[in-house]
Motif scaffolding. Structure first.
Motif, PDB file in Angstrom:
ATOM      1  N   GLU A   1      39.850  37.315  42.287  1.00  0.00           N
ATOM      2  CA  GLU A   1      39.423  37.291  40.676  1.00  0.00           C
ATOM      3  C   GLU A   1      40.218  38.392  40.059  1.00  0.00           C
ATOM      4  O   GLU A   1      40.084  39.468  40.564  1.00  0.00           O
ATOM      5  CB  GLU A   1      38.163  37.466  40.333  1.00  0.00           C
ATOM      6  CG  GLU A   1      37.518  37.493  39.131  1.00  0.00           C
ATOM      7  CD  GLU A   1      38.043  36.154  38.209  1.00  0.00           C
ATOM      8  OE1 GLU A   1      38.900  36.367  37.383  1.00  0.00           O
ATOM      9  OE2 GLU A   1      37.527  35.150  38.555  1.00  0.00           O
TER      10      GLU A   1
ATOM     11  N   ASP B   1      40.033  39.124  36.601  1.00  0.00           N
ATOM     12  CA  ASP B   1      39.322  39.460  35.266  1.00  0.00           C
ATOM     13  C   ASP B   1      38.672  40.838  35.565  1.00  0.00           C
ATOM     14  O   ASP B   1      38.581  41.723  34.462  1.00  0.00           O
ATOM     15  CB  ASP B   1      38.144  38.536  35.035  1.00  0.00           C
ATOM     16  CG  ASP B   1      38.745  37.162  34.445  1.00  0.00           C
ATOM     17  OD1 ASP B   1      40.005  37.142  34.047  1.00  0.00           O
ATOM     18  OD2 ASP B   1      38.117  36.101  34.310  1.00  0.00           O
ATOM     19  N   THR B   2      38.336  41.164  36.830  1.00  0.00           N
ATOM     20  CA  THR B   2      37.778  42.474  37.083  1.00  0.00           C
ATOM     21  C   THR B   2      38.798  43.386  37.441  1.00  0.00           C
ATOM     22  O   THR B   2      38.136  44.656  37.952  1.00  0.00           O
ATOM     23  CB  THR B   2      36.513  42.567  38.105  1.00  0.00           C
ATOM     24  OG1 THR B   2      37.015  41.774  39.256  1.00  0.00           O
ATOM     25  CG2 THR B   2      35.493  41.583  37.447  1.00  0.00           C
TER      26      THR B   2
ATOM     27  N   GLU C   1      41.946  46.228  37.419  1.00  0.00           N
ATOM     28  CA  GLU C   1      42.470  47.033  36.479  1.00  0.00           C
ATOM     29  C   GLU C   1      43.885  46.587  35.950  1.00  0.00           C
ATOM     30  O   GLU C   1      44.502  45.584  36.629  1.00  0.00           O
ATOM     31  CB  GLU C   1      42.909  48.411  37.201  1.00  0.00           C
ATOM     32  CG  GLU C   1      41.586  49.113  37.674  1.00  0.00           C
ATOM     33  CD  GLU C   1      41.725  50.358  38.455  1.00  0.00           C
ATOM     34  OE1 GLU C   1      42.570  51.352  37.880  1.00  0.00           O
ATOM     35  OE2 GLU C   1      41.182  50.695  39.585  1.00  0.00           O
TER      36      GLU C   1
ATOM     37  N   THR D   1      32.953  47.627  37.885  1.00  0.00           N
ATOM     38  CA  THR D   1      33.290  46.509  38.639  1.00  0.00           C
ATOM     39  C   THR D   1      33.436  46.867  40.133  1.00  0.00           C
ATOM     40  O   THR D   1      34.004  45.957  41.033  1.00  0.00           O
ATOM     41  CB  THR D   1      34.796  46.294  38.220  1.00  0.00           C
ATOM     42  OG1 THR D   1      35.486  47.347  38.237  1.00  0.00           O
ATOM     43  CG2 THR D   1      34.869  45.808  36.988  1.00  0.00           C
TER      44      THR D   1
ATOM     45  N   HIS E   1      39.391  44.861  42.242  1.00  0.00           N
ATOM     46  CA  HIS E   1      38.035  45.401  42.370  1.00  0.00           C
ATOM     47  C   HIS E   1      37.000  44.329  43.072  1.00  0.00           C
ATOM     48  O   HIS E   1      37.148  43.113  43.120  1.00  0.00           O
ATOM     49  CB  HIS E   1      37.406  45.992  41.138  1.00  0.00           C
ATOM     50  CG  HIS E   1      37.901  47.459  40.569  1.00  0.00           C
ATOM     51  ND1 HIS E   1      37.292  48.388  40.727  1.00  0.00           N
ATOM     52  CD2 HIS E   1      39.242  47.438  40.320  1.00  0.00           C
ATOM     53  CE1 HIS E   1      38.170  49.345  40.446  1.00  0.00           C
ATOM     54  NE2 HIS E   1      39.183  48.857  40.130  1.00  0.00           N
TER      55      HIS E   1
ATOM     56  N   ARG F   1      33.743  43.274  42.065  1.00  0.00           N
ATOM     57  CA  ARG F   1      33.191  42.305  41.251  1.00  0.00           C
ATOM     58  C   ARG F   1      33.794  41.082  41.050  1.00  0.00           C
ATOM     59  O   ARG F   1      35.002  41.301  40.743  1.00  0.00           O
ATOM     60  CB  ARG F   1      32.793  42.963  40.008  1.00  0.00           C
ATOM     61  CG  ARG F   1      31.882  44.024  39.939  1.00  0.00           C
ATOM     62  CD  ARG F   1      30.212  44.057  40.663  1.00  0.00           C
ATOM     63  NE  ARG F   1      29.674  44.858  40.841  1.00  0.00           N
ATOM     64  CZ  ARG F   1      29.296  45.650  42.058  1.00  0.00           C
ATOM     65  NH1 ARG F   1      29.939  45.310  43.137  1.00  0.00           N
ATOM     66  NH2 ARG F   1      28.470  46.872  42.135  1.00  0.00           N
ATOM     67  N   GLY F   2      33.231  39.900  41.255  1.00  0.00           N
ATOM     68  CA  GLY F   2      33.885  38.738  41.034  1.00  0.00           C
ATOM     69  C   GLY F   2      34.660  38.189  42.518  1.00  0.00           C
ATOM     70  O   GLY F   2      35.028  36.889  42.222  1.00  0.00           O
TER      71      GLY F   2
END
Length: 388
Positions: free
Chosen positions: A262, A264-265, A267, A300, A372, A374-375
């Motif tokens: 993913e 979206d999370t 950098e 994240t 990261h 998360r996701g």
């Protein structure tokens, strides 16, 4: 003096005064490692008979102190004794002789006590790895060897397990008709290179967007968390967001398609430029347990993986090296390398400690994406084993 980098032989002649002055510059910056290298070279040329207004005692005065500052009391003591043979009345050398002898005896007692303590405890694999990383000199030597194109090589058995392949990332819709060219660079940690993954026109767009924003790169202070410049990271960098330009958005999507992670999370895309002498000494991309708030403000989680585009070729130097395992990845325009910083359990993989070698000839452009945790819960499920 001859030196070799990435198969290229360079030749230049430096005088005793040249080496001495470079050693003094390093000394003024408290860089005792390079003070030793330059002063040792100056002393070697004096020993060979080169004429110079700089005398041996002056050089040895700097050299013995630099060696002492790196904890090598035996060598510092021997050099001090050699100084006193040339100049028995040297005031500082006479004082240092007594001090070094006292410190050496104190060090020997401390080492004996430490050996006794070590017998009472057994370090696990991760702790042993951390202990090695605390000793900068062996890592420094491995780092410099790898930057010269020397160092650890894969055994034929391990080499035979590395492959090149066309990858569609488990039949990803956008990669079915246009699979990417994937090459194994290293096995543990698994480092892969993707060929022809970014076009020349995309590279030029990224560079043109980044140039007006380039500023001296910073690091996060592990104690205060404040961003600051550091002498071990010499480069300029800028950050680009996907919403700014369709090219950046397309690049982010491509990374997601290829890795399955993913974005979206992740950098923003970081663009870095290294001029001659530009480097980034050994470091981790992920936050360790002794810095729990490393990425707290992002919300994240830790940096699970690193994606690194090479946006230029480099005539000499500029490799990405992993000193702990001996891997060296050389820049090739249009390619990218990828590795996981964390095991699937969430534990940090300490073997991913890496560095950007100094650029010796040319100009190095790279851009990277830090991905990261998360996701990724369903994209890279957690494993039960700590080191999987």
């Amino acid at each position: 003096r001859l030196f070799v980098t990435s198969g290229v032989v360079h030749k230049s002649r430096m005088t005793v005064e040249d080496c001495y002055e470079l050693g003094k510059i390093a000394y003024s910056d408290a860089d005792y490692y390079h003070t030793e290298l330059w002063m040792a070279q100056a002393l070697s040329q004096l020993d060979e008979g080169e004429e110079s207004p700089i005398d041996k005692v002056t050089v040895m005065d700097y050299l013995s102190y630099a060696i002492y500052q790196q904890g090598e009391l035996d060598r510092a003591l021997e050099l001090t004794k050699r100084m006193l043979k040339l100049d028995p009345n040297h005031h500082r050398a006479n004082g240092n002789l007594k001090y070094f002898e006292f410190q050496l005896e104190k060090q020997r007692k401390a080492e004996d006590e430490k050996k006794e303590e070590d017998k009472k405890r057994v370090l696990d694999k991760r702790d042993a790895q951390r202990e090695r990383s605390k000793d900068p000199l062996p890592e420094r030597k491995k780092y410099e060897m790898l930057c010269r194109g020397e160092g650890i090589k894969l055994t034929p058995r391990r080499q035979s397990r590395l492959f090149c392949r066309y990858s569609n990332n488990n039949r990803h819709p956008r990669l079915l008709l246009a699979p990417v060219k994937q090459e194994d660079e290293w096995d543990r940690p698994w480092i892969v290179r993707y060929h022809e993954i970014i076009s020349d026109s995309e590279i030029e767009t990224v560079k043109e967007m980044a140039k007006p924003r380039l500023r001296r790169a910073t690091i996060s202070n592990p104690i205060t968390g404040v961003l600051e410049t550091a002498p071990y990271r010499i480069s300029k960098s800028a950050w680009l967001s996907g919403y700014e330009h369709s090219t950046i958005e397309r690049i982010n999507q491509r990374i997601e398609d290829v890795t399955g992670l993913e974005m979206d999370t992740a950098e923003e895309l970081q663009v870095a430029n290294y001029g001659v002498g530009g480097q980034y000494e050994p470091h981790f991309d992920f936050g360790r347990k002794d810095e729990p708030d490393a990425f707290k403000e992002l919300g994240t989680g830790n940096r699970i993986a690193t994606w690194l585009f090479y946006m230029s070729d480099v005539s000499a130097g500029g490799a990405t090296v992993f000193p702990d395992v001996g891997a060296a990845v050389w820049p090739k325009k249009g390619t990218a390398v990828f590795w996981y910083n964390l095991f699937a359990s969430g534990e940090g993989d300490y073997s991913t400690r890496h560095a950007a070698c100094p650029v010796l000839v040319g100009n190095k452009w790279v851009s990277n994406k830090w991905i990261h945790e998360r996701g990724q819960e369903f994209r890279r499920p957690c494993a039960l084993s700590e080191v999987e």
